[in-house]
Enzyme design. Sequence first.
Site, PDB file in Angstrom:
ATOM      1  CG  ASN A   1      -3.629   5.462  -1.610  1.00 42.33           C
ATOM      2  OD1 ASN A   1      -4.404   6.238  -1.068  1.00 42.33           O
ATOM      3  ND2 ASN A   1      -3.181   4.386  -1.008  1.00 42.33           N
ATOM      4  CG  HIS A  52      -1.817   1.041   1.476  1.00 49.86           C
ATOM      5  ND1 HIS A  52      -3.170   0.918   1.267  1.00 49.86           N
ATOM      6  CD2 HIS A  52      -1.644   2.311   1.928  1.00 49.86           C
ATOM      7  CE1 HIS A  52      -3.782   2.050   1.573  1.00 49.86           C
ATOM      8  NE2 HIS A  52      -2.873   2.915   1.987  1.00 49.86           N
ATOM      9  CB  CYS A  89      -3.642   8.939   6.912  1.00 54.58           C
ATOM     10  SG  CYS A  89      -4.069   8.674   8.639  1.00 54.58           S
TER      11      CYS A  89
HETATM   12  P1  HMG Z   1     -12.213   6.806  20.859  1.00 56.95           P
HETATM   13  O1  HMG Z   1     -12.754   8.181  21.073  1.00 56.95           O
HETATM   14  O2  HMG Z   1     -11.010   6.371  21.650  1.00 56.95           O
HETATM   15  O3  HMG Z   1     -13.406   5.744  21.013  1.00 56.95           O
HETATM   16  O4  HMG Z   1     -11.899   6.657  19.306  1.00 56.95           O
HETATM   17  P2  HMG Z   1     -14.011   5.081  22.308  1.00 56.95           P
HETATM   18  O5  HMG Z   1     -13.921   3.605  22.117  1.00 56.95           O
HETATM   19  O6  HMG Z   1     -13.439   5.692  23.557  1.00 56.95           O
HETATM   20  O7  HMG Z   1     -15.569   5.510  22.212  1.00 56.95           O
HETATM   21  C1  HMG Z   1     -15.981   6.877  22.338  1.00 56.95           C
HETATM   22  C2  HMG Z   1     -17.364   7.049  21.707  1.00 56.95           C
HETATM   23  O8  HMG Z   1     -17.259   6.827  20.303  1.00 56.95           O
HETATM   24  C3  HMG Z   1     -18.416   6.053  22.195  1.00 56.95           C
HETATM   25  O9  HMG Z   1     -19.671   6.722  22.132  1.00 56.95           O
HETATM   26  C4  HMG Z   1     -18.411   4.969  21.145  1.00 56.95           C
HETATM   27  O10 HMG Z   1     -19.637   4.272  21.027  1.00 56.95           O
HETATM   28  C5  HMG Z   1     -18.153   5.785  19.892  1.00 56.95           C
HETATM   29  P3  HMG Z   1     -20.402   7.244  23.504  1.00 56.95           P
HETATM   30  O11 HMG Z   1     -20.548   5.992  24.337  1.00 56.95           O
HETATM   31  O12 HMG Z   1     -19.441   8.224  24.091  1.00 56.95           O
HETATM   32  O13 HMG Z   1     -21.664   7.832  22.970  1.00 56.95           O
HETATM   33  N1  HMG Z   1     -17.474   4.977  18.872  1.00 56.95           N
HETATM   34  C6  HMG Z   1     -17.897   4.808  17.595  1.00 56.95           C
HETATM   35  N2  HMG Z   1     -18.942   5.302  16.913  1.00 56.95           N
HETATM   36  C7  HMG Z   1     -19.089   4.893  15.624  1.00 56.95           C
HETATM   37  N3  HMG Z   1     -18.224   4.029  15.015  1.00 56.95           N
HETATM   38  C8  HMG Z   1     -17.171   3.539  15.663  1.00 56.95           C
HETATM   39  C9  HMG Z   1     -16.974   3.945  17.029  1.00 56.95           C
HETATM   40  N4  HMG Z   1     -16.022   3.623  17.940  1.00 56.95           N
HETATM   41  C10 HMG Z   1     -16.339   4.264  19.048  1.00 56.95           C
HETATM   42  N5  HMG Z   1     -16.331   2.694  15.053  1.00 56.95           N
HETATM   43  C11 HMG Z   1     -11.592   5.345  17.336  1.00 56.95           C
HETATM   44  C12 HMG Z   1     -11.307   5.467  18.804  1.00 56.95           C
HETATM   45  C13 HMG Z   1     -10.774   4.181  16.787  1.00 56.95           C
HETATM   46  C14 HMG Z   1     -13.072   5.068  17.116  1.00 56.95           C
HETATM   47  C15 HMG Z   1     -11.196   6.673  16.629  1.00 56.95           C
HETATM   48  O14 HMG Z   1      -9.898   7.007  16.995  1.00 56.95           O
HETATM   49  C16 HMG Z   1     -11.282   6.590  15.115  1.00 56.95           C
HETATM   50  O15 HMG Z   1     -12.366   6.489  14.566  1.00 56.95           O
HETATM   51  N6  HMG Z   1     -10.147   6.658  14.413  1.00 56.95           N
HETATM   52  C17 HMG Z   1     -10.107   6.460  12.984  1.00 56.95           C
HETATM   53  C18 HMG Z   1      -9.029   7.286  12.328  1.00 56.95           C
HETATM   54  C19 HMG Z   1      -8.975   6.953  10.854  1.00 56.95           C
HETATM   55  O16 HMG Z   1      -9.935   6.526  10.251  1.00 56.95           O
HETATM   56  N7  HMG Z   1      -7.791   7.160  10.215  1.00 56.95           N
HETATM   57  C20 HMG Z   1      -7.604   6.909   8.812  1.00 56.95           C
HETATM   58  C21 HMG Z   1      -7.627   5.458   8.445  1.00 56.95           C
HETATM   59  S1  HMG Z   1      -6.063   4.649   8.678  1.00 56.95           S
HETATM   60  C22 HMG Z   1      -5.193   4.980   7.219  1.00 56.95           C
HETATM   61  O17 HMG Z   1      -5.599   5.784   6.444  1.00 56.95           O
HETATM   62  C23 HMG Z   1      -3.931   4.200   6.925  1.00 56.95           C
HETATM   63  C24 HMG Z   1      -4.142   3.117   5.847  1.00 56.95           C
HETATM   64  O18 HMG Z   1      -4.600   3.688   4.637  1.00 56.95           O
HETATM   65  C25 HMG Z   1      -2.803   2.395   5.569  1.00 56.95           C
HETATM   66  C26 HMG Z   1      -1.635   3.346   5.313  1.00 56.95           C
HETATM   67  O19 HMG Z   1      -1.739   4.235   4.454  1.00 56.95           O
HETATM   68  O20 HMG Z   1      -0.643   3.169   6.000  1.00 56.95           O
HETATM   69  C27 HMG Z   1      -5.158   2.069   6.295  1.00 56.95           C
HETATM   70 MG    MG Z   2      -3.398   4.704   3.176  1.00 50.50          MG
END
Ligand code: HMG
Ligand code: MG
Length: 300
Positions: A249, A207, A240
């Site tokens: 990408n 990737h 990201c």
């Molecule tokens: P957090 O705030 O630590 O979550 O976030 P939590 O577990 O403490 O929960 C807090 C609240 O969020 C709760 O609600 C949960 O229900 C809710 P409350 O009880 O307070 O009402 N919650 C959610 N709601 C909807 N969907 C969910 C979810 N999870 C918790 N899934 C978390 C932790 C992981 C959710 C957050 O940090 C996050 O969403 N991060 C995502 C960041 C992201 O998407 N980054 C880009 C993708 S990675 C990338 O691009 C790299 C890749 O392409 C490869 C490369 O290039 O190397 C893959």
């Molecule tokens: Mg990526």
Amino acid sequence: MKFPKNVTLKEVGPRDGLQNEKSFISTEDKVEWINMLSETGLSYIEITSFVHPKWIPALADAVEVAKKINRKQGVTYAALVPNEKGLQRALEANIDEVSIFMSASETHNQKNINKSIEDTFKVLKPVVQEAKENGKTTRGYVSTVFGCPYEQRVSIEQVIKVSEHLFEMGIDELSLGDTIGVGNPVQVQRVLDELLKRFHPDQLAMHFHDTRGTALANILASLDMGITKFDAAVAGLGGCPYAPGASGNVATEDLLYMLNEMNIKSGVNPDHLIQAAQWIEKKVGRTLPSRNLQVVKGSC
Ligand code: HMG
Ligand code: MG
């Protein structure tokens, strides 16, 4: 150099591509674009992400998108899932493949998913198990394999440790991410040398973000080492939001051009892919990085 005869292109544009866009692409447009991508010959499309909508507002409509697209037979529709809550949403949306993700570097992991690497293992293990119990295939991503925006150098030992943990959880495939596009072909060789002592080439995908123009060179090095699965994003979209400096990408059509010229088959139709690239470029409203898109427009 020796190259495989066939490869699989894994389209990540609707997820990695759109997650970083400032303007919100409407649900209807996402659905129309994914439907176009389904008709290009691609066998794998990562369509969205079931992360927290506050963290990635651009993909807040994940469930709706997944429910509205036409599912073409033979195409795997995948999505990112960070935790149990995300898995419940992904199951509701009946996604084919669950893609979990984490980083090889501690700081990016913390900034991206708000947890330490050790805590992430604990969160992801039951997610993989439950996904499998529900008949889903699972993919794991390791980010920052070739460098971290916060810690810079990332050790191969750390990459191996995270990769082994993810396979122990039961993932079917691992995608190695050059999140900020800093890798080079020699580094790719070194990392793959180590990983291929532990895993079969069919278990690995690459990737590459193309921040510094090295993605195709890195893919060439990977092909030479027997890797046959590559992530790419139509029009060169991507990035990201939690990795400063990350840009698009490798563009799927640029990779396809190179592969076709090398007589390496992927089953993807270049004209249909370009049409999908032109379509999304209009929607995002700015010139996108794909070289082949510029060629078609006559601007080079
Ligand atoms: P957090 O705030 O630590 O979550 O976030 P939590 O577990 O403490 O929960 C807090 C609240 O969020 C709760 O609600 C949960 O229900 C809710 P409350 O009880 O307070 O009402 N919650 C959610 N709601 C909807 N969907 C969910 C979810 N999870 C918790 N899934 C978390 C932790 C992981 C959710 C957050 O940090 C996050 O969403 N991060 C995502 C960041 C992201 O998407 N980054 C880009 C993708 S990675 C990338 O691009 C790299 C890749 O392409 C490869 C490369 O290039 O190397 C893959
Ligand atoms: Mg990526």
